[in-house]
Design an enzyme around this catalytic site. Structure first.
Site, PDB file in Angstrom:
ATOM      1  N   GLN A   1       0.842  -1.201   0.000  1.00  0.00           N
ATOM      2  CA  GLN A   1       0.000   0.000   0.000  1.00  0.00           C
ATOM      3  C   GLN A   1       0.875   1.248   0.000  1.00  0.00           C
ATOM      4  O   GLN A   1       0.365   2.355  -0.065  1.00  0.00           O
ATOM      5  CB  GLN A   1      -0.865   0.035   1.267  1.00  0.00           C
ATOM      6  CG  GLN A   1      -1.858  -1.089   1.369  1.00  0.00           C
ATOM      7  CD  GLN A   1      -2.532  -1.082   2.731  1.00  0.00           C
ATOM      8  OE1 GLN A   1      -1.921  -1.378   3.764  1.00  0.00           O
ATOM      9  NE2 GLN A   1      -3.800  -0.742   2.752  1.00  0.00           N
TER      10      GLN A   1
ATOM     11  N   ILE B   1       3.729   4.056  -1.142  1.00  0.00           N
ATOM     12  CA  ILE B   1       4.036   4.731  -2.409  1.00  0.00           C
ATOM     13  C   ILE B   1       5.507   5.148  -2.464  1.00  0.00           C
ATOM     14  O   ILE B   1       5.920   5.875  -3.347  1.00  0.00           O
ATOM     15  CB  ILE B   1       3.152   5.988  -2.585  1.00  0.00           C
ATOM     16  CG1 ILE B   1       3.379   6.974  -1.429  1.00  0.00           C
ATOM     17  CG2 ILE B   1       1.675   5.601  -2.677  1.00  0.00           C
ATOM     18  CD1 ILE B   1       2.772   8.352  -1.676  1.00  0.00           C
TER      19      ILE B   1
ATOM     20  N   HIS C   1      -1.419   1.504  -4.419  1.00  0.00           N
ATOM     21  CA  HIS C   1      -1.697   2.945  -4.422  1.00  0.00           C
ATOM     22  C   HIS C   1      -0.758   3.716  -5.346  1.00  0.00           C
ATOM     23  O   HIS C   1      -0.597   4.918  -5.204  1.00  0.00           O
ATOM     24  CB  HIS C   1      -1.614   3.498  -2.990  1.00  0.00           C
ATOM     25  CG  HIS C   1      -2.669   2.932  -2.084  1.00  0.00           C
ATOM     26  ND1 HIS C   1      -2.641   3.081  -0.716  1.00  0.00           N
ATOM     27  CD2 HIS C   1      -3.781   2.209  -2.350  1.00  0.00           C
ATOM     28  CE1 HIS C   1      -3.692   2.469  -0.181  1.00  0.00           C
ATOM     29  NE2 HIS C   1      -4.393   1.929  -1.155  1.00  0.00           N
TER      30      HIS C   1
ATOM     31  N   CYS D   1      -0.406  19.352 -20.107  1.00  0.00           N
ATOM     32  CA  CYS D   1       0.203  19.016 -21.404  1.00  0.00           C
ATOM     33  C   CYS D   1       0.684  17.576 -21.489  1.00  0.00           C
ATOM     34  O   CYS D   1       1.239  17.165 -22.500  1.00  0.00           O
ATOM     35  CB  CYS D   1       1.345  19.980 -21.729  1.00  0.00           C
ATOM     36  SG  CYS D   1       2.867  19.657 -20.791  1.00  0.00           S
TER      37      CYS D   1
ATOM     38  N   CYS E   1       5.407  22.676 -14.381  1.00  0.00           N
ATOM     39  CA  CYS E   1       5.776  22.013 -15.620  1.00  0.00           C
ATOM     40  C   CYS E   1       6.710  22.922 -16.415  1.00  0.00           C
ATOM     41  O   CYS E   1       6.377  24.072 -16.701  1.00  0.00           O
ATOM     42  CB  CYS E   1       4.523  21.701 -16.434  1.00  0.00           C
ATOM     43  SG  CYS E   1       4.893  20.960 -18.033  1.00  0.00           S
TER      44      CYS E   1
ATOM     45  N   GLY F   1       3.345  -5.094   8.805  1.00  0.00           N
ATOM     46  CA  GLY F   1       3.120  -3.673   9.056  1.00  0.00           C
ATOM     47  C   GLY F   1       1.854  -3.092   8.458  1.00  0.00           C
ATOM     48  O   GLY F   1       1.870  -2.003   7.905  1.00  0.00           O
TER      49      GLY F   1
ATOM     50  N   ASN G   1       3.186  -7.370  13.029  1.00  0.00           N
ATOM     51  CA  ASN G   1       2.715  -5.995  13.185  1.00  0.00           C
ATOM     52  C   ASN G   1       3.004  -5.529  14.612  1.00  0.00           C
ATOM     53  O   ASN G   1       3.103  -6.332  15.530  1.00  0.00           O
ATOM     54  CB  ASN G   1       1.205  -5.937  12.898  1.00  0.00           C
ATOM     55  CG  ASN G   1       0.723  -4.531  12.563  1.00  0.00           C
ATOM     56  OD1 ASN G   1       1.406  -3.785  11.874  1.00  0.00           O
ATOM     57  ND2 ASN G   1      -0.445  -4.167  13.065  1.00  0.00           N
TER      58      ASN G   1
HETATM   59 ZN   LIG Z   1       2.719  20.844 -18.791  1.00  0.00          ZN
END
Ligand SMILES: [Zn+2]
Length: 253
Positions: free
Chosen positions: A104, A106, A122, A133, A153, A194, A220
């Site tokens: 889970q 990231i 996730h 863009c 960007c 965990g 855990n």
């Molecule tokens: Zn852009």
């Protein structure tokens, strides 16, 4: 069944030696041991940040800056490195017994520890898309910018730069979720590390594994509401327990 640490480590290493398709499921607990702040509970990020503002897709589109200052605290400032639990899991994959890691998290710490087959429910911070863009940035680039300012960007100037993580209000990536379910069904040993198993599909995957005949293990810090379905329940730090399990397992091979 709740076991003492030494007895549990021995038991799990034996279970590993008897298994062919082990799947490991990890949650924020394993990253917390690397210094990444957790979301829920006392001292968690949700005490200081409003998830609606920083982690929902609506909040993000309204004000990406709030998300990025949150992300900075979550990932950049914590300066996290994989811990011994991440390395132990990667070693079990190299040994050929762990076939997949479902996470889970990231933070990409499993990959940095050497795990190859990682199913990120996730998503991750690896790629960041400009929603205006469609230009794509790699995390390393964004991370450098974050040290000094908000990322925008460089092609179109938009601040709608969104990492490929699942925000509240967004569906889980279908292909990852179906692979995770398939792996859970195929597993003969399913090890949770965990996770408090409260959010979907975390709460569901151990059931699917068990229904298909897998043995279940959970490591855990504290009890979860699903402990009763597990064959082995170990309370403690994954970074201390997992390497010992690997060590014992290697003696049995
Ligand atoms: Zn852009």
């Amino acid at each position: 069944m709740v076991m003492g640490i030494d007895e549990g480590i021995k038991k799990v290493s034996e279970m590993l030696a008897e298994s062919e398709h082990v799947v490991v499921f990890t949650g924020s607990g394993i990253s917390a041991e690397s210094g990444i702040p957790t979301f829920r509970g006392a001292g968690g990020l949700w005490e200081r940040y409003n998830p609606e503002e920083v982690a929902s897709i609506y909040g993000f589109k309204r004000d990406p800056k709030k998300f990025w200052s949150f992300a900075k605290e979550l990932i950049v400032k914590s300066n996290a490195e994989p811990n011994p639990a991440h390395y132990a899991i990667a070693e079990l994959e190299r040994e050929g017994v762990v076939k997949a890691v479902i996470t889970q998290n990231i933070d990409m710490l499993h990959q940095r520890a050497g795990s190859k087959r990682v199913l990120e429910l996730h998503g991750s911070m690896r790629y960041v898309d400009c929603l205006e863009c469609r230009n794509v940035y790699e995390w390393e680039y964004i991370e450098k910018i974050l040290q000094i300012e908000q990322p925008i960007c460089e092609r179109c100037g938009s601040d709608l730069l969104k990492p490929r993580v699942v925000f509240f209000g967004e569906p889980l990536p279908y292909d990852v979720l179906s692979s995770a379910m398939e792996e859970s069904r195929k597993s003969d040993l399913f090890i949770v590390v965990g996770s408090s198993l409260v959010v979907y599909p975390a709460a569901k995957l151990p059931d699917m594994a068990k229904d298909s005949g897998a043995k279940l293990v959970i490591v855990n810090l504290e009890p979860t509401e699903k402990d009763f379905i597990f064959d082995v329940v170990l309370y403690g730090k994954a970074g201390e327990i997992m390497p010992k399990i690997v060590e014992e397992y290697k003696k049995l091979r």
